[in-house]
Design a protein around this motif. Sequence first.
Motif, PDB file in Angstrom:
ATOM      1  N   GLY A  92     -33.354  32.782   8.241  1.00 49.56           N
ATOM      2  CA  GLY A  92     -34.172  33.326   7.154  1.00 49.56           C
ATOM      3  C   GLY A  92     -34.017  32.583   5.832  1.00 49.56           C
ATOM      4  O   GLY A  92     -34.709  32.892   4.857  1.00 49.56           O
ATOM      5  N   VAL A  93     -33.086  31.641   5.760  1.00 49.67           N
ATOM      6  CA  VAL A  93     -32.921  30.887   4.510  1.00 49.67           C
ATOM      7  C   VAL A  93     -33.267  29.430   4.780  1.00 49.67           C
ATOM      8  O   VAL A  93     -33.244  28.983   5.921  1.00 49.67           O
ATOM      9  CB  VAL A  93     -31.468  30.961   3.965  1.00 49.67           C
ATOM     10  N   SER A  94     -33.602  28.724   3.701  1.00 51.26           N
ATOM     11  CA  SER A  94     -33.882  27.318   3.961  1.00 51.26           C
ATOM     12  C   SER A  94     -32.565  26.549   3.827  1.00 51.26           C
ATOM     13  O   SER A  94     -31.757  26.812   2.935  1.00 51.26           O
ATOM     14  CB  SER A  94     -34.970  26.793   3.027  1.00 51.26           C
ATOM     15  N   PHE A  95     -32.343  25.656   4.768  1.00 49.39           N
ATOM     16  CA  PHE A  95     -31.111  24.872   4.762  1.00 49.39           C
ATOM     17  C   PHE A  95     -31.447  23.431   5.113  1.00 49.39           C
ATOM     18  O   PHE A  95     -32.562  23.124   5.562  1.00 49.39           O
ATOM     19  CB  PHE A  95     -30.076  25.463   5.744  1.00 49.39           C
ATOM     20  N   LEU A  96     -30.485  22.561   4.880  1.00 50.05           N
ATOM     21  CA  LEU A  96     -30.685  21.144   5.158  1.00 50.05           C
ATOM     22  C   LEU A  96     -30.061  20.782   6.501  1.00 50.05           C
ATOM     23  O   LEU A  96     -29.074  21.373   6.911  1.00 50.05           O
ATOM     24  CB  LEU A  96     -29.992  20.289   4.088  1.00 50.05           C
ATOM     25  N   THR A  97     -30.659  19.795   7.151  1.00 46.20           N
ATOM     26  CA  THR A  97     -30.011  19.140   8.289  1.00 46.20           C
ATOM     27  C   THR A  97     -30.095  17.643   7.992  1.00 46.20           C
ATOM     28  O   THR A  97     -30.543  17.240   6.914  1.00 46.20           O
ATOM     29  CB  THR A  97     -30.740  19.436   9.614  1.00 46.20           C
ATOM     30  N   ASN A  98     -29.714  16.841   8.957  1.00 47.04           N
ATOM     31  CA  ASN A  98     -29.800  15.387   8.743  1.00 47.04           C
ATOM     32  C   ASN A  98     -31.247  14.938   8.569  1.00 47.04           C
ATOM     33  O   ASN A  98     -31.491  13.811   8.156  1.00 47.04           O
ATOM     34  CB  ASN A  98     -29.143  14.636   9.912  1.00 47.04           C
ATOM     35  N   LYS A  99     -32.199  15.805   8.884  1.00 45.87           N
ATOM     36  CA  LYS A  99     -33.603  15.407   8.737  1.00 45.87           C
ATOM     37  C   LYS A  99     -34.085  15.531   7.300  1.00 45.87           C
ATOM     38  O   LYS A  99     -35.075  14.911   6.919  1.00 45.87           O
ATOM     39  CB  LYS A  99     -34.492  16.261   9.647  1.00 45.87           C
ATOM     40  N   GLU A 100     -33.437  16.364   6.511  1.00 42.58           N
ATOM     41  CA  GLU A 100     -33.893  16.569   5.127  1.00 42.58           C
ATOM     42  C   GLU A 100     -32.935  15.996   4.079  1.00 42.58           C
ATOM     43  O   GLU A 100     -33.340  15.707   2.961  1.00 42.58           O
ATOM     44  CB  GLU A 100     -34.059  18.074   4.821  1.00 42.58           C
ATOM     45  N   VAL A 101     -31.668  15.832   4.463  1.00 41.12           N
ATOM     46  CA  VAL A 101     -30.644  15.603   3.440  1.00 41.12           C
ATOM     47  C   VAL A 101     -30.799  14.262   2.715  1.00 41.12           C
ATOM     48  O   VAL A 101     -30.375  14.120   1.570  1.00 41.12           O
ATOM     49  CB  VAL A 101     -29.229  15.773   4.065  1.00 41.12           C
ATOM     50  N   PHE A 102     -31.444  13.298   3.376  1.00 37.31           N
ATOM     51  CA  PHE A 102     -31.610  11.992   2.721  1.00 37.31           C
ATOM     52  C   PHE A 102     -32.879  11.940   1.876  1.00 37.31           C
ATOM     53  O   PHE A 102     -33.169  10.919   1.262  1.00 37.31           O
ATOM     54  CB  PHE A 102     -31.626  10.877   3.777  1.00 37.31           C
ATOM     55  N   ASP A 103     -33.626  13.025   1.882  1.00 38.96           N
ATOM     56  CA  ASP A 103     -34.909  13.052   1.179  1.00 38.96           C
ATOM     57  C   ASP A 103     -34.907  14.009  -0.006  1.00 38.96           C
ATOM     58  O   ASP A 103     -35.967  14.387  -0.507  1.00 38.96           O
ATOM     59  CB  ASP A 103     -36.019  13.481   2.150  1.00 38.96           C
ATOM     60  N   LEU A 104     -33.739  14.388  -0.471  1.00 35.20           N
ATOM     61  CA  LEU A 104     -33.671  15.362  -1.571  1.00 35.20           C
ATOM     62  C   LEU A 104     -34.236  14.770  -2.861  1.00 35.20           C
ATOM     63  O   LEU A 104     -34.158  13.565  -3.101  1.00 35.20           O
ATOM     64  CB  LEU A 104     -32.212  15.765  -1.813  1.00 35.20           C
ATOM     65  N   ASP A 105     -34.780  15.649  -3.701  1.00 37.27           N
ATOM     66  CA  ASP A 105     -35.292  15.214  -5.006  1.00 37.27           C
ATOM     67  C   ASP A 105     -34.183  15.110  -6.025  1.00 37.27           C
ATOM     68  O   ASP A 105     -34.284  14.383  -7.001  1.00 37.27           O
ATOM     69  CB  ASP A 105     -36.311  16.234  -5.533  1.00 37.27           C
ATOM     70  N   GLU A 106     -33.132  15.908  -5.818  1.00 37.00           N
ATOM     71  CA  GLU A 106     -32.033  15.848  -6.779  1.00 37.00           C
ATOM     72  C   GLU A 106     -30.710  16.090  -6.070  1.00 37.00           C
ATOM     73  O   GLU A 106     -30.679  16.683  -4.982  1.00 37.00           O
ATOM     74  CB  GLU A 106     -32.229  16.871  -7.903  1.00 37.00           C
ATOM     75  N   LEU A 107     -29.668  15.618  -6.714  1.00 35.81           N
ATOM     76  CA  LEU A 107     -28.326  15.816  -6.161  1.00 35.81           C
ATOM     77  C   LEU A 107     -27.969  17.293  -6.257  1.00 35.81           C
ATOM     78  O   LEU A 107     -28.070  17.877  -7.344  1.00 35.81           O
ATOM     79  CB  LEU A 107     -27.325  14.990  -6.983  1.00 35.81           C
ATOM     80  N   PRO A 108     -27.554  17.921  -5.152  1.00 33.17           N
ATOM     81  CA  PRO A 108     -27.187  19.340  -5.256  1.00 33.17           C
ATOM     82  C   PRO A 108     -25.936  19.481  -6.133  1.00 33.17           C
ATOM     83  O   PRO A 108     -24.989  18.711  -5.974  1.00 33.17           O
ATOM     84  CB  PRO A 108     -26.848  19.744  -3.813  1.00 33.17           C
ATOM     85  N   SER A 109     -25.954  20.454  -7.048  1.00 35.86           N
ATOM     86  CA  SER A 109     -24.761  20.644  -7.873  1.00 35.86           C
ATOM     87  C   SER A 109     -23.604  21.091  -6.991  1.00 35.86           C
ATOM     88  O   SER A 109     -22.458  20.719  -7.217  1.00 35.86           O
ATOM     89  CB  SER A 109     -25.040  21.681  -8.964  1.00 35.86           C
TER      90      SER A 109
END
Length: 491
Positions: free
Chosen positions: A156-173
Amino acid sequence: MGSFDYDIGVIGGGAAGLTVVAGAARLGARVVLIEKEGRLGGDCLYHGCVPSKTLLHAARLYHQAKTMDRFGLPAVSPGPVDFRRVRARIREVIAAIEPHDSPARFCGLGAMVRQGQPVFVDEHVVCLGAERVSARFWVVATGSEPAVADVPGLSGVSFLTNKEVFDLDELPSSLLILGGGAIAVEMAQAFARLGSAVTILQRGAQLLSREDADMAALVQVRLEAEGVRCVLGFRATEVTREHGQTVVRGEQGTRACVFRGRNLLVAQGRRANTAGLGLAGLGIEESPRGLAVDGRLRTIRKNIFAAGDVTGQYQFTHAAGYEGGVVIANTVFRLPRAADHTWTPWCAYTEPELASIGLNEKRAQARGLNYTVWEEDFAANDRALAEGEGRGKLKMLVDERERPLGVQICGPRAGDLLGTWSAFFAGGMKLSTLASAVFPYPTLGEINKRVAGSLVGRKLFSERVRKGLALIFQLKGRADGQGCGLDGDDA
Ligand SMILES: Cc1cc2nc3c(=O)[nH]c(=O)nc-3n(C[C@H](O)[C@H](O)[C@H](O)COP(=O)(O)OP(=O)(O)OC[C@H]3O[C@@H](n4cnc5c(N)ncnc54)[C@H](O)[C@@H]3O)c2cc1C
C-alpha cells in the motif's frame, strides 16, 4: 533446419540471452531473439551492475573528497549532492554501453530480433501475438525481478527497488533499506556517502549472509563507521506512510522497533521471471525460485533450456554469460556439456569489496569437510598501507592435502584481486606456481602470492630442510649467537 523456422529461439535479451544469440548467430545458426522491452541489455545494463557501479564510484569520489585530510591534503568541503547530476552521469554510462547491446548489432550478426512476450504452444512453437514462431531449441533467459516480501502494508505504500533507485529526482534525506545482501549493502554505502541517513533492516544475523561472519563483519564495520545504521535480526511486521515518511515497524528479538525514512528501498532478493510464458502447459513448473534445470541447463522438455537469473541459482552477469556458453555447446555443437559453478566467483562492490570463489568456511562446514584456513592481512601489504587501505584480509581454505578449496578476499579491489584465483582454479594451477611467480612491487596483488607463499614456504623453511642443508653444506646455523650487529648494546 528441418521444418522449424529457426535453429534456436531465445526469450529475453539480457546477459544470458544475448550471449546465446551472439555466439549461435556467429557460428551460423538461424536464431531469433524475442525481448519484451523495446531495448536489449536487461537488468545489468539498465537496473543492475552498470548503474550501481557508476553510482558507487561517484559516491567513492565524493567520500574521498570529504576525507582528504587523511592523506595529508587540505580538507575540502564539497557542496551537497545534486542527485539529478549523478543520475545524468549514470545515464551517460548506460548510453556509452548501449550500442554493444543494440538490436542493430545482433541483426548485423545475422540474428532476427523481435519484440513481444511469447507464449509456448508446444515445446517447439511459441505464439507471438497472432504469429507462430517455431525453433528446434528454445532458451528461456527472462531474468529475475526484485522479490518483495509479504509485509502487511508494504503493497500500500510506494517504495523503491533497483528499478527506480537510479532514477530518483533527488537524494533521499533518509533511506531505509529492507535486506542485507549485496544490493542492499552497495546501495547503503553509496547513498550514505552521498549524504543520506541510511538504515539497513536485515532479517538475518549478519549482512551478506552467504559469506563467513568475520568477512561480512569487516564490511559492516566500515558501513557503520561511515554512518550506516545496521539493524540485524529484524523482522518487519508493518509498513505505513505517515507525515511524508515511510514507517517500518517490526521486532528485533523480543524488542519492538520503529524506523522512519523519507524513502524505503526493498532489496530482499530476487524472484525468477517464469510467469506468462505458458511453461506450466508444458509441464514445466513456474516457480519464482527459478526454473528447474538439469546439469546441461535443460528443463524437463529437453529442447527447452534456461540460462541466467531465471534458473534462480547464480544470479550474476558473468554466470549468465557462462551459462549462455553452455547452452551454445549443447545446442549448436550438440555437445553434452554441463554447467559447473564450482569456481564461479562473485563480489559485493562496497569499500572494502568482499569477493568470493569456491568454498568459504560456511560452505565447507555445510559439506562436512575438514579444512585449514590461511589468512593474509592487508595491513602487511605495502600498497594497501600507502593508499590508506590496510584493513581487510584474504582467507584461503585448503583441504587435508593442502589443495585450495576457495578464497575469500575482503579489502581494496578484492573483485579484481580475485581474478588471479579464477585463473588459478580454471587452470588447475599449483600453489607453488603462484608462490614462485614474480609480482610487481608494490601491488595489492602481492597478497595473493603471499598467501600461497606462506603455505609453500612453511615446507621450504621446515626443520627437516634446515637439517638436510646443514648436513650437506656444513651450514653453521644462526649468526646471532653474540647478539645482532645492529643492536645498540653490541656496537
Ligand atoms: C542492483 C543490482 C546490481 C547488480 N550488480 C551486479 C554486479 O555487479 N555483477 C554481477 O555479476 N551481477 C550483478 N547483478 C545481477 C545481474 O544484473 C544479473 O545477474 C543479470 O542481469 C542476469 O542476466 P539475465 O540475462 O539472466 O537476466 P536479465 O539481464 O534480467 O535479462 C532478462 C531479459 O528478459 C526480458 N524478459 C523478461 N520476461 C520476458 C518475457 N516474458 N518475454 C520476453 N522477454 C522477457 C527482460 O526484459 C530482460 O531484458 C546486479 C543486479 C542488481 C539488481
